[in-house]
Design an enzyme around this catalytic site. Sequence first.
Site, short mmCIF file in Angstrom:
data_model
loop_
_atom_site.label_atom_id
_atom_site.label_comp_id
_atom_site.label_asym_id
_atom_site.label_seq_id
_atom_site.Cartn_x
_atom_site.Cartn_y
_atom_site.Cartn_z
N GLU A 458 0.81 -1.21 0.00
CA GLU A 458 0.00 0.00 0.00
C GLU A 458 0.84 1.27 0.00
O GLU A 458 0.56 2.22 -0.70
CB GLU A 458 -0.94 0.01 1.21
CG GLU A 458 -1.98 -1.11 1.18
CD GLU A 458 -3.00 -0.95 2.29
OE1 GLU A 458 -3.59 0.14 2.40
OE2 GLU A 458 -3.21 -1.92 3.04
N ASP A 465 -1.47 3.74 12.13
CA ASP A 465 -0.14 3.19 12.33
C ASP A 465 0.75 4.15 13.11
O ASP A 465 1.43 3.75 14.07
CB ASP A 465 0.50 2.88 10.97
CG ASP A 465 -0.27 1.84 10.18
OD1 ASP A 465 -1.46 2.10 9.87
OD2 ASP A 465 0.29 0.78 9.88
N GLU A 767 2.98 -7.66 9.60
CA GLU A 767 1.60 -7.21 9.76
C GLU A 767 0.77 -8.28 10.47
O GLU A 767 0.01 -7.99 11.39
CB GLU A 767 1.00 -6.90 8.39
CG GLU A 767 -0.45 -6.47 8.44
CD GLU A 767 -1.01 -6.17 7.05
OE1 GLU A 767 -2.08 -5.54 6.98
OE2 GLU A 767 -0.38 -6.56 6.04
#
Length: 888
Positions: A458, A465, A767
Amino acid sequence: MRNAPYDLGIDSGGDAFPVSGPTPRLSWKPPSDAVRPVAYEVECTVDGEPRPTVTTAAGGHRFAPWPWAALDSGRRVAWRVRALGTDGDSPWSRWHAFESGLLAADWRAHWISPAASDDPGYGRRPAHVLSTRFEARAGVRSARLYATALGVYEAYVNGERAGTAELSPGATSYDRTLHAQASDVADALRQGDGNRIEIVLSDGWYRGQVGAFRLPAGWGTLPGARAELHIVYEDDARQVVRTDGTWTSANSVIVRADLMDGQTTDFRLRPGAGRPVLVDQVQAPPVDWSPAPPVRVVESRPARSVEQLTDGIWIADFGQNASGWIALGDLGPAGTRTVVDYGEHLGPDGDLTTAHLDSARPGQSPIPFVQRDEAVSAGGGETFEPRHTVHGFRYARVCREGAPLSSASLVMRVVHSDLRRTGTFACGHDDLNRLHEIAEWSFRGNAVDVPTDCPTRERLAWTGDFQIFAPTATRLYDVLGFSRKWLRSVRDDQLPDGRIANFSPDGRRIKHHLDDQFAMMTGSAGWGDAVVAVPWELYESYGDREVLAENWEAMVRWVEWALTTARTARHPSRVERSPEPLAHEQYVWDGSFHWGEWTEPRAKAADGTRVDPVKDDPVAWFLSDKGEIGTAFLYRSTATLARAARVLDRAEDADRYAVIAERVRDAWRTEFLSADGRTTGDTQAGYVRALSLGLVPGALRQAAAARLVELIRAAGTHLGTGFLATGDLLPVLADTGHADVAYELLLQRTAPSWLYMLDRGATTVWEDWEGVDDTGTAHDSLNHYSKGAVIRFLHTHTLGLRQTSGSIAWESFEVAPVPHPCVPWARGTHESPQGTIAVEWRTDGDELTVTVDLPPATTARVVFPDGTTVEHLTPGTFSATRRVGKAG
């Protein structure tokens, strides 16, 4: 005082030299032997002419307002400072130099754009060369090139690259903010009429691909550049060369350039006849000067190994997942094509795989993930360095037919914002040191001018974040200017109703497309709250009051939107419970979209397959009640807003928001907390959030913490938190008397855990908790820094260094180490606004020795594990030993 103030600086960035606007703020560190806050005397010259000496108030060494007349464009400033004391003044500091940039009102250059040509579409467009020739005479005293672009540009003067910054002018919300760069190009000038300026211009962030679905950025349809070269001769004569209609446009050797997809360079091409540029065909905001450090090549790493997979295909392993590109020499004979694909993982066959980074919407085919550079040799010994793209990778697959590949010709360029380190940590446990290292690498790889979620799939600056990681980032690097720059884009992208975009800069431009489905998913708790949380973290860490002032209006608009939404929108489950809202429900934020905890450990079905509630049943996930999370963050943001109002001397606002915060907290307790200290959701994340944000009454805190521990034990002593709560999990456990459980989680080696990542070869934080599962299959991004917030625990608890509650800019701190049998020692430093804090502790049997170095104008206390406390430490070195029994 025998020592001088040091570490002088201004609140602006710059490449080879700092460049400011007209009124920069001045900061410095107190003399290392100052025992109390003192006043300072400041001297300054502008273009060699002295300004009146000024004196600051005592302690005025942080962000001193510019005390003289505003600077004009292109001024050269030198300043120094000394401390004033009753027992004598300190020596003068070293001189610090900076320049004011070419200010917006003084730009006379036109915007120029490449001549019209066939458009192959976003992601496939070439770079263009915009150029002009000019005459320069002998006796050049100075030459400054000021330049910016709508797109990404490189500038050259007579073939020499101007400056060292990469990916200029950087990522901003181009409809509101545009930064310029200044470079010293005097050494590149030649006497005569053969001088040439070239600007290589590509789409960049401005109109290239954006996000996981590779959609076109919506800032504009035509790139542009603007530049002025200011030459000053020894006889004081001045000459200016500006972009205008006399410049020409030509194709470059870069036949494809996209920040996400990659770059293709054909070195065989020769520029054709230049065509007239287009003039003033773009619209741009006034030029400004960035407070952030530049993006640079910060490191070059040779390949750790290069293995030939088959004929003409090699796999290079650089040993570290990072952000950047490969510089490639030895391109082979003329016409040889070299193709480089980049990725984070190798499949079982040893080949590069990027399938884990493919993107798909429900019911649609996946969009394959590609990062590919290509070079075609001209046979002249060229070096390929694709500066108009950037990649996230550890591995590269190099394909070339008919020519061998030399491993020595491959070099990884690590590219990110050139942040100054301010924190260190080491301890007597190698795995924890390695965990700290991979978390740092993960943040660095996502600090490419803006704080992105991942440098691959992305590459968007998601608000959630950075909201999560900011308290950790401030312990590692000086991120003040970096963060202030990003927050400006957050404000620029704020929706008319006060919502904060999911990511900023927002190339999707959701604020102009409110009928888009994605607009419905904008305004989430824990994401939009970044506009409140990040400025407050910067204020606490650096003492910068202005960061609160410049974000105040945006903070208020966000909180007021959330309060209005809480009052006017209800989750269907509560409507079903009571058609009329209960009294407390006006403060329950449950009726709009929230991302929720996000990326909690995946459950597994009976056959062992991973259950993904978002993909498996997106409607149910979308409609689920996330009011506990929304209301918790509404409380935090409203309470923080009240504190910010106090700092800004807005007493009425402070009182109002403090009262509202209490009502939101009471509503949360009414709706989500039972009398025995259990939350209605009864999840690890819910208890962590409730305890860390102060939502649980004091009498119930131990019960809530005990239930958190029960849930951890029920999971086999594994964490169950996701995106929002993981960073606070270990501190909550330690602060509620469960440090043993905190360390068990920290040292857990089976998934989900941090050391599982290490054992599976991670060099950055993943992630997904099982980013590489037991079969060796990769899932999602392998460089997603949010879960790396765990290393804050290593600083605040393992080392034990934390700022005292209510302290600003580390004027007061405490050292309260939490040792463990597996961690016999720890040491670390923090370069605070007051100076360097250093802490070290070691255990020897049943004794623990703590040593602390305190900088000037600070106070501290030491809390030993047995509860004994040494108060009111003053600047200097403190060391003491206590019997603490068995460590841990």
